[in-house]
Write a protein that holds these residues in place. Sequence first.
Motif, short mmCIF file in Angstrom:
data_model
loop_
_atom_site.label_atom_id
_atom_site.label_comp_id
_atom_site.label_asym_id
_atom_site.label_seq_id
_atom_site.Cartn_x
_atom_site.Cartn_y
_atom_site.Cartn_z
N MET A 1 0.83 -1.20 0.00
CA MET A 1 0.00 0.00 0.00
C MET A 1 0.86 1.25 0.00
O MET A 1 0.64 2.20 -0.76
CB MET A 1 -0.93 -0.01 1.22
CG MET A 1 -2.06 1.00 1.17
SD MET A 1 -2.97 1.09 2.75
CE MET A 1 -3.31 -0.64 3.04
N LEU A 2 1.89 1.26 0.86
CA LEU A 2 2.78 2.42 0.94
C LEU A 2 3.57 2.58 -0.34
O LEU A 2 3.74 3.70 -0.84
CB LEU A 2 3.73 2.27 2.13
CG LEU A 2 4.75 3.39 2.31
CD1 LEU A 2 4.05 4.72 2.55
CD2 LEU A 2 5.72 3.07 3.43
N LYS A 3 4.08 1.49 -0.88
CA LYS A 3 4.85 1.57 -2.13
C LYS A 3 4.00 2.15 -3.26
O LYS A 3 4.46 3.03 -4.01
CB LYS A 3 5.33 0.16 -2.52
CG LYS A 3 6.14 0.15 -3.81
CD LYS A 3 6.55 -1.27 -4.18
CE LYS A 3 7.29 -1.29 -5.51
NZ LYS A 3 7.67 -2.67 -5.92
N THR A 4 2.75 1.70 -3.36
CA THR A 4 1.85 2.22 -4.39
C THR A 4 1.59 3.70 -4.18
O THR A 4 1.60 4.50 -5.13
CB THR A 4 0.52 1.45 -4.37
OG1 THR A 4 0.77 0.06 -4.62
CG2 THR A 4 -0.43 1.98 -5.43
N ALA A 5 1.36 4.09 -2.93
CA ALA A 5 1.08 5.50 -2.62
C ALA A 5 2.27 6.39 -2.98
O ALA A 5 2.10 7.46 -3.56
CB ALA A 5 0.74 5.65 -1.15
N LEU A 6 3.48 5.95 -2.64
CA LEU A 6 4.67 6.76 -2.94
C LEU A 6 4.88 6.87 -4.44
O LEU A 6 5.20 7.95 -4.96
CB LEU A 6 5.89 6.13 -2.27
CG LEU A 6 5.91 6.15 -0.74
CD1 LEU A 6 7.14 5.43 -0.21
CD2 LEU A 6 5.87 7.58 -0.21
N GLU A 7 4.71 5.77 -5.16
CA GLU A 7 4.91 5.80 -6.60
C GLU A 7 3.90 6.72 -7.28
O GLU A 7 4.26 7.54 -8.14
CB GLU A 7 4.81 4.39 -7.17
CG GLU A 7 5.98 3.48 -6.81
CD GLU A 7 5.78 2.05 -7.29
OE1 GLU A 7 4.65 1.73 -7.73
OE2 GLU A 7 6.75 1.28 -7.24
N ARG A 8 2.64 6.62 -6.89
CA ARG A 8 1.61 7.44 -7.54
C ARG A 8 1.74 8.91 -7.15
O ARG A 8 1.52 9.80 -7.99
CB ARG A 8 0.22 6.91 -7.16
CG ARG A 8 -0.08 5.55 -7.75
CD ARG A 8 -1.49 5.08 -7.42
NE ARG A 8 -1.76 3.77 -7.98
CZ ARG A 8 -2.91 3.12 -7.84
NH1 ARG A 8 -3.89 3.68 -7.13
NH2 ARG A 8 -3.09 1.94 -8.39
N THR A 9 2.08 9.18 -5.90
CA THR A 9 2.22 10.56 -5.45
C THR A 9 3.38 11.24 -6.16
O THR A 9 3.26 12.36 -6.68
CB THR A 9 2.42 10.62 -3.93
OG1 THR A 9 1.29 10.02 -3.28
CG2 THR A 9 2.57 12.05 -3.45
N LYS A 10 4.53 10.57 -6.19
CA LYS A 10 5.72 11.16 -6.81
C LYS A 10 5.60 11.27 -8.32
O LYS A 10 6.28 12.09 -8.94
CB LYS A 10 6.96 10.35 -6.42
CG LYS A 10 7.30 10.43 -4.95
CD LYS A 10 8.51 9.59 -4.60
CE LYS A 10 8.83 9.67 -3.12
NZ LYS A 10 10.02 8.87 -2.75
#
Length: 239
Positions: free
Chosen positions: A46-55
């Motif tokens: 979940m965190l990995k997806t959030a960081l990738e999409r945010t950045k």
Amino acid sequence: MRPFWLVLNKRAVLSGLVLLVLLALIAWGGGRLMPRGHGKMQPQEMLKTALERTKASGSFRYQAETRLTTAGKSSVDFFSQVEGERVAPDRVRMKGLLMNTPVEFIQVGDSSYFKDQQTGRWITLPGNKLADSELFYAELNPLAYFNFKDIPELKYKGEENVNGEKLLLLEMRPNLMDPFLELRLTDYYFKVWLSPADCRIRRATLQARDKYSPQNGIEINLRFWDYDKNITIEPPAVN
């Protein structure tokens, strides 16, 4: 035999109903423990997806508040309080208070512009990408705080209602990639709220302790919105 079979059938029906209720409760509880739309994700994913999409966002607006803390309590006075906009790859506009002093800043490419608050004139600093400077991460590049070396402790805490918006809460104790951020501070603790709609960061709170004065530290509150909106940042007219 007929009354006997009726009793058996009633028992079977009741047992089936009890089983259905239990299954429904388990499904309901599972839905509360994991976010809708991301139910199969583990916290790390979940965190990995959030960081990738945010950045990967082409643009966004943000708000950052930085306070010094003593004995775990925030100072009444703001160390900084700003709002800004970023447009990939290298355009930033920020306005607010820095160390309780009004400041206004624009970055376009390799040129930085500061507004003289007394005269209202813009001063240019060509060849300086201050938006990438470690000294102004919170005010100009808040996503820099999310470059993690590793995350020894990460937990998904469920849904939380924040100002009328249902968000997904993660709590973590990461080690940051940038050595500058760990030069004076240690024991970082993050609370990060994600949007269940697109799994991007909406809010975050960062806390850290001073290495040499553990009773003191820093607290940073971040908010992000208007991802991928049409935001225009142009160089100001320089006198």
